[in-house]
Design a protein around this motif. Structure first.
Motif, PDB file in Angstrom:
ATOM      1  N   GLY A 185     -37.426  72.602  23.560  1.00 44.57           N
ATOM      2  CA  GLY A 185     -38.071  73.102  22.352  1.00 44.57           C
ATOM      3  C   GLY A 185     -37.072  73.556  21.306  1.00 44.57           C
ATOM      4  O   GLY A 185     -37.240  73.286  20.118  1.00 44.57           O
ATOM      5  N   ARG A 186     -36.014  74.245  21.749  1.00 41.14           N
ATOM      6  CA  ARG A 186     -35.045  74.765  20.787  1.00 41.14           C
ATOM      7  C   ARG A 186     -34.127  73.661  20.254  1.00 41.14           C
ATOM      8  O   ARG A 186     -33.802  73.636  19.065  1.00 41.14           O
ATOM      9  CB  ARG A 186     -34.232  75.889  21.419  1.00 41.14           C
ATOM     10  N   ILE A 187     -33.717  72.755  21.135  1.00 38.14           N
ATOM     11  CA  ILE A 187     -32.859  71.662  20.665  1.00 38.14           C
ATOM     12  C   ILE A 187     -33.616  70.770  19.687  1.00 38.14           C
ATOM     13  O   ILE A 187     -33.128  70.435  18.602  1.00 38.14           O
ATOM     14  CB  ILE A 187     -32.330  70.843  21.855  1.00 38.14           C
ATOM     15  N   LEU A 188     -34.846  70.404  20.042  1.00 33.16           N
ATOM     16  CA  LEU A 188     -35.632  69.554  19.153  1.00 33.16           C
ATOM     17  C   LEU A 188     -36.083  70.329  17.929  1.00 33.16           C
ATOM     18  O   LEU A 188     -36.215  69.759  16.839  1.00 33.16           O
ATOM     19  CB  LEU A 188     -36.840  68.981  19.898  1.00 33.16           C
ATOM     20  N   GLY A 189     -36.323  71.629  18.100  1.00 40.17           N
ATOM     21  CA  GLY A 189     -36.749  72.430  16.958  1.00 40.17           C
ATOM     22  C   GLY A 189     -35.695  72.530  15.889  1.00 40.17           C
ATOM     23  O   GLY A 189     -35.991  72.643  14.699  1.00 40.17           O
ATOM     24  N   LEU A 190     -34.423  72.469  16.282  1.00 43.63           N
ATOM     25  CA  LEU A 190     -33.326  72.570  15.319  1.00 43.63           C
ATOM     26  C   LEU A 190     -32.798  71.198  14.895  1.00 43.63           C
ATOM     27  O   LEU A 190     -32.312  71.034  13.781  1.00 43.63           O
ATOM     28  CB  LEU A 190     -32.183  73.396  15.912  1.00 43.63           C
ATOM     29  N   ASN A 191     -32.878  70.225  15.772  1.00 39.84           N
ATOM     30  CA  ASN A 191     -32.325  68.908  15.469  1.00 39.84           C
ATOM     31  C   ASN A 191     -33.368  67.868  15.117  1.00 39.84           C
ATOM     32  O   ASN A 191     -33.027  66.759  14.717  1.00 39.84           O
ATOM     33  CB  ASN A 191     -31.498  68.391  16.659  1.00 39.84           C
ATOM     34  N   GLY A 192     -34.646  68.207  15.288  1.00 41.06           N
ATOM     35  CA  GLY A 192     -35.689  67.239  14.983  1.00 41.06           C
ATOM     36  C   GLY A 192     -35.961  66.308  16.141  1.00 41.06           C
ATOM     37  O   GLY A 192     -35.146  66.134  17.046  1.00 41.06           O
ATOM     38  N   ASP A 193     -37.146  65.691  16.098  1.00 41.01           N
ATOM     39  CA  ASP A 193     -37.521  64.755  17.156  1.00 41.01           C
ATOM     40  C   ASP A 193     -36.838  63.403  16.962  1.00 41.01           C
ATOM     41  O   ASP A 193     -36.583  62.688  17.923  1.00 41.01           O
ATOM     42  CB  ASP A 193     -39.036  64.578  17.178  1.00 41.01           C
ATOM     43  N   LEU A 194     -36.575  63.049  15.722  1.00 37.24           N
ATOM     44  CA  LEU A 194     -35.806  61.841  15.420  1.00 37.24           C
ATOM     45  C   LEU A 194     -35.180  61.999  14.037  1.00 37.24           C
ATOM     46  O   LEU A 194     -35.581  62.871  13.258  1.00 37.24           O
ATOM     47  CB  LEU A 194     -36.660  60.580  15.499  1.00 37.24           C
ATOM     48  N   SER A 195     -34.189  61.183  13.746  1.00 37.15           N
ATOM     49  CA  SER A 195     -33.487  61.278  12.463  1.00 37.15           C
ATOM     50  C   SER A 195     -33.180  59.899  11.939  1.00 37.15           C
ATOM     51  O   SER A 195     -32.986  58.941  12.710  1.00 37.15           O
ATOM     52  CB  SER A 195     -32.186  62.079  12.613  1.00 37.15           C
ATOM     53  N   LEU A 196     -33.134  59.803  10.615  1.00 35.18           N
ATOM     54  CA  LEU A 196     -32.686  58.600   9.933  1.00 35.18           C
ATOM     55  C   LEU A 196     -31.279  58.863   9.412  1.00 35.18           C
ATOM     56  O   LEU A 196     -31.065  59.817   8.645  1.00 35.18           O
ATOM     57  CB  LEU A 196     -33.608  58.245   8.766  1.00 35.18           C
ATOM     58  N   PHE A 197     -30.327  58.050   9.834  1.00 32.47           N
ATOM     59  CA  PHE A 197     -28.934  58.220   9.441  1.00 32.47           C
ATOM     60  C   PHE A 197     -28.523  57.098   8.492  1.00 32.47           C
ATOM     61  O   PHE A 197     -29.004  55.961   8.599  1.00 32.47           O
ATOM     62  CB  PHE A 197     -28.008  58.212  10.667  1.00 32.47           C
ATOM     63  N   GLY A 198     -27.614  57.432   7.594  1.00 32.28           N
ATOM     64  CA  GLY A 198     -27.102  56.427   6.680  1.00 32.28           C
ATOM     65  C   GLY A 198     -26.096  55.528   7.372  1.00 32.28           C
ATOM     66  O   GLY A 198     -25.180  56.009   8.050  1.00 32.28           O
ATOM     67  N   VAL A 199     -26.254  54.232   7.243  1.00 33.19           N
ATOM     68  CA  VAL A 199     -25.317  53.277   7.847  1.00 33.19           C
ATOM     69  C   VAL A 199     -23.939  53.460   7.231  1.00 33.19           C
ATOM     70  O   VAL A 199     -22.911  53.379   7.910  1.00 33.19           O
ATOM     71  CB  VAL A 199     -25.826  51.837   7.648  1.00 33.19           C
ATOM     72  N   VAL A 222     -38.166  48.738   7.405  1.00 34.96           N
ATOM     73  CA  VAL A 222     -37.500  47.547   7.933  1.00 34.96           C
ATOM     74  C   VAL A 222     -36.698  46.810   6.866  1.00 34.96           C
ATOM     75  O   VAL A 222     -35.690  46.160   7.156  1.00 34.96           O
ATOM     76  CB  VAL A 222     -38.547  46.602   8.576  1.00 34.96           C
ATOM     77  N   GLY A 223     -37.115  46.940   5.608  1.00 39.07           N
ATOM     78  CA  GLY A 223     -36.390  46.254   4.548  1.00 39.07           C
ATOM     79  C   GLY A 223     -35.265  47.059   3.954  1.00 39.07           C
ATOM     80  O   GLY A 223     -34.644  46.633   2.974  1.00 39.07           O
ATOM     81  N   ASP A 224     -34.985  48.243   4.533  1.00 39.26           N
ATOM     82  CA  ASP A 224     -33.941  49.116   3.987  1.00 39.26           C
ATOM     83  C   ASP A 224     -32.728  49.075   4.911  1.00 39.26           C
ATOM     84  O   ASP A 224     -32.727  49.681   5.988  1.00 39.26           O
ATOM     85  CB  ASP A 224     -34.459  50.543   3.859  1.00 39.26           C
ATOM     86  N   PRO A 225     -31.669  48.357   4.503  1.00 41.75           N
ATOM     87  CA  PRO A 225     -30.498  48.228   5.390  1.00 41.75           C
ATOM     88  C   PRO A 225     -29.616  49.470   5.387  1.00 41.75           C
ATOM     89  O   PRO A 225     -28.603  49.499   6.091  1.00 41.75           O
ATOM     90  CB  PRO A 225     -29.754  47.028   4.801  1.00 41.75           C
ATOM     91  N   ARG A 226     -29.989  50.509   4.622  1.00 40.86           N
ATOM     92  CA  ARG A 226     -29.120  51.690   4.501  1.00 40.86           C
ATOM     93  C   ARG A 226     -29.206  52.615   5.709  1.00 40.86           C
ATOM     94  O   ARG A 226     -28.328  53.439   5.920  1.00 40.86           O
ATOM     95  CB  ARG A 226     -29.496  52.493   3.261  1.00 40.86           C
ATOM     96  N   VAL A 227     -30.291  52.533   6.466  1.00 39.51           N
ATOM     97  CA  VAL A 227     -30.546  53.556   7.478  1.00 39.51           C
ATOM     98  C   VAL A 227     -30.711  52.949   8.867  1.00 39.51           C
ATOM     99  O   VAL A 227     -31.035  51.769   9.026  1.00 39.51           O
ATOM    100  CB  VAL A 227     -31.805  54.377   7.128  1.00 39.51           C
ATOM    101  N   ARG A 228     -30.480  53.793   9.850  1.00 36.41           N
ATOM    102  CA  ARG A 228     -30.819  53.484  11.238  1.00 36.41           C
ATOM    103  C   ARG A 228     -31.558  54.680  11.804  1.00 36.41           C
ATOM    104  O   ARG A 228     -31.302  55.835  11.424  1.00 36.41           O
ATOM    105  CB  ARG A 228     -29.569  53.166  12.061  1.00 36.41           C
ATOM    106  N   VAL A 229     -32.482  54.434  12.707  1.00 38.79           N
ATOM    107  CA  VAL A 229     -33.366  55.472  13.242  1.00 38.79           C
ATOM    108  C   VAL A 229     -32.952  55.770  14.683  1.00 38.79           C
ATOM    109  O   VAL A 229     -32.767  54.853  15.488  1.00 38.79           O
ATOM    110  CB  VAL A 229     -34.845  55.043  13.182  1.00 38.79           C
ATOM    111  N   LEU A 230     -32.827  57.054  15.004  1.00 38.55           N
ATOM    112  CA  LEU A 230     -32.409  57.482  16.344  1.00 38.55           C
ATOM    113  C   LEU A 230     -33.288  58.646  16.766  1.00 38.55           C
ATOM    114  O   LEU A 230     -33.380  59.654  16.055  1.00 38.55           O
ATOM    115  CB  LEU A 230     -30.937  57.907  16.326  1.00 38.55           C
ATOM    116  N   ASP A 231     -33.988  58.524  17.917  1.00 39.03           N
ATOM    117  CA  ASP A 231     -34.831  59.630  18.382  1.00 39.03           C
ATOM    118  C   ASP A 231     -34.117  60.424  19.467  1.00 39.03           C
ATOM    119  O   ASP A 231     -33.038  60.047  19.931  1.00 39.03           O
ATOM    120  CB  ASP A 231     -36.205  59.120  18.862  1.00 39.03           C
TER     121      ASP A 231
END
Length: 416
Positions: A57-71, A246-255
């Motif tokens: 709960g605390r790790i996900l509460g501070l870091n989020g369930d998933l993130s979009l990062f810039g390539v 899917v059409g945005d090459p700038r990001v990658r998704v990591l859960d």
């Protein structure tokens, strides 16, 4: 299944008379062993469940369930991208933020830390921080010199609301004399207690605009942090977000299952191993039940022969000793369950009492990440422990009861 006759005889055998105390003492030790084994299993499993749930709960509460990062390290036009992500079913919040490392300096205190820049609304949505402020106010989280720090960092550096803390980043401007670090002082406007030592000592928060200036990322962020309705079922949401961008090459998704899965997997493996090891305590107690019943059968050989001669069947004899052994198992399981549940419900009070009694820190937050001893009773798991203890206790009674039923009354009375 058990008639009045079997219950009466079994009750008489369980009440030790003069000269039969030794068998009774072994039965008592068997009962205590089963009770301690069941209680230990419930307590350890509950603590592991609580540790895993609280940590998750605390790790996900501070870091989020998933993130979009810039390539390419950063993301531009992040407001539009965050708005797109918020439209995905299952998404609760999507917060653009900047994250980078810096040296935290205040007087003689120096330590590395993680700097996060986010908007005031983004910080309000981060409930692990916004709901745990112990000093200051989020209303002052504006401008280019505001900062919110953790309670442990404040204690170690001697900081309070209104104090100054300096951030030093090695990624500064290039000069003929080399790279000059970026140095900037900020006023503390809030102090939070996230309940995890690593975050309380190593994380600080800046307004998004201030972080963009400090890290020299104008109109850019490093990631978009996403909270979902059900973190345990995050993969479908991640796939839906991937389809949306899917059409945005700038990001990658990591859960979180990709970034922290090894850590939580290790906790799960540890929990399973502890369950198997502690089950041996109940198994040893079950062997004590076998030994006590075998001794009881040897001691009651004459009684068994008399019962057989007056008409008691082999089935009745077997049921009598089954009841004797099962009574020990059921009573021990019931006592152990009660002890385990009461202990789990008051585990933090017990820890504090033992700490005050011994003068030692029994749960160091720097080692165990959390600042209190968690315990979470999972009732299906409790019933699983109860069922396992009852089954082992019942199985332990089968062989001695079968031996008692096979006693030949003629051979037994020949030497009487």
């Amino acid at each position: 299944m058990f008639g009045p006759f079997e219950r009466a005889v079994a009750g008489r055998y369980l009440r030790a008379r003069k000269g039969e105390r030794f068998v009774s003492v072994i039965a008592i030790f068997s009962l205590v062993g089963i009770a301690l084994g069941v209680a230990t299993l419930i307590i350890v499993m509950s603590v592991m469940n609580g540790f895993k749930a609280d940590l998750m709960g605390r790790i996900l509460g501070l870091n989020g369930d998933l993130s979009l990062f810039g390539v390419a390290r950063t993301i531009g036009d992040y407001d539009d991208l965050a708005a797109t992500v918020r439209q995905v079913p299952g998404v609760v919040t999507a917060t653009p933020l900047i994250e980078g490392q810096a040296l935290l300096n205040s007087g003689s205190y120096n330590a590395g830390g993680m700097v996060r820049g986010m908007s005031m609304q983004g910080l309000r949505d981060l409930h692990e921080v916004s709901d745990s402020l112990v000093a200051g106010s989020l209303d002052k989280f504006v401008g280019n010199d505001a900062i919110i720090i953790g309670v442990t960092l404040a204690e170690r550096a001697g900081l309070s609301v209104g104090s100054k803390i300096t951030l030093i980043s090695p990624n500064g401007a290039a000069t003929p004399f080399g790279t000059m670090p970026r140095i900037r002082a900020y006023h503390v406007v809030g102090i939070f207690d996230a309940g995890m030592n690593d975050y309380n000592v190593g994380y600080v928060f800046l307004p998004l605009a201030a972080a963009q200036i400090y890290f020299e990322m104008p109109a850019q962020v490093t990631q978009i942090q996403v909270m979902t309705r059900d973190p345990t079922n995050v993969r479908p949401v991640r796939q839906a977000i991937e389809q949306a961008v899917v059409g945005d090459p700038r990001v990658r998704v990591l859960d979180w299952t990709q970034s922290n899965n090894a850590f939580f997997g290790a906790v799960q493996v540890e929990q399973n191993v502890l369950f198997l090891i502690l089950t041996l305590i109940v198994l040893v107690a079950a062997f004590n039940v076998i030994s006590s019943l075998i001794m009881m059968v040897k001691d009651k050989t004459g009684d068994i022969a008399v019962l057989r001669t007056i008409g008691a069947t082999r089935g009745a004899i077997m049921r009598i000793f089954l009841m004797c052994g099962a009574s020990v198992g059921v009573t021990g399981t019931a006592i152990g369950t009660a002890i385990g549940i009461v202990f789990c419900l008051n585990i933090e009070l017990i820890r504090q009492f033992l700490q005050s009694l011994t003068g030692t820190n029994l749960f160091n937050p720097e080692i165990y990440y959390l600042e209190r001893l968690p315990a979470k009773l999972v009732w299906p798991q409790v019933f699983e422990v109860i069922g396992m203890a009852l089954v082992l206790s019942l199985l332990a009674t089968l062989y001695p009861s079968w031996r008692a039923a096979r006693t030949d009354p003629v051979e037994a009375l020949r030497h009487e």
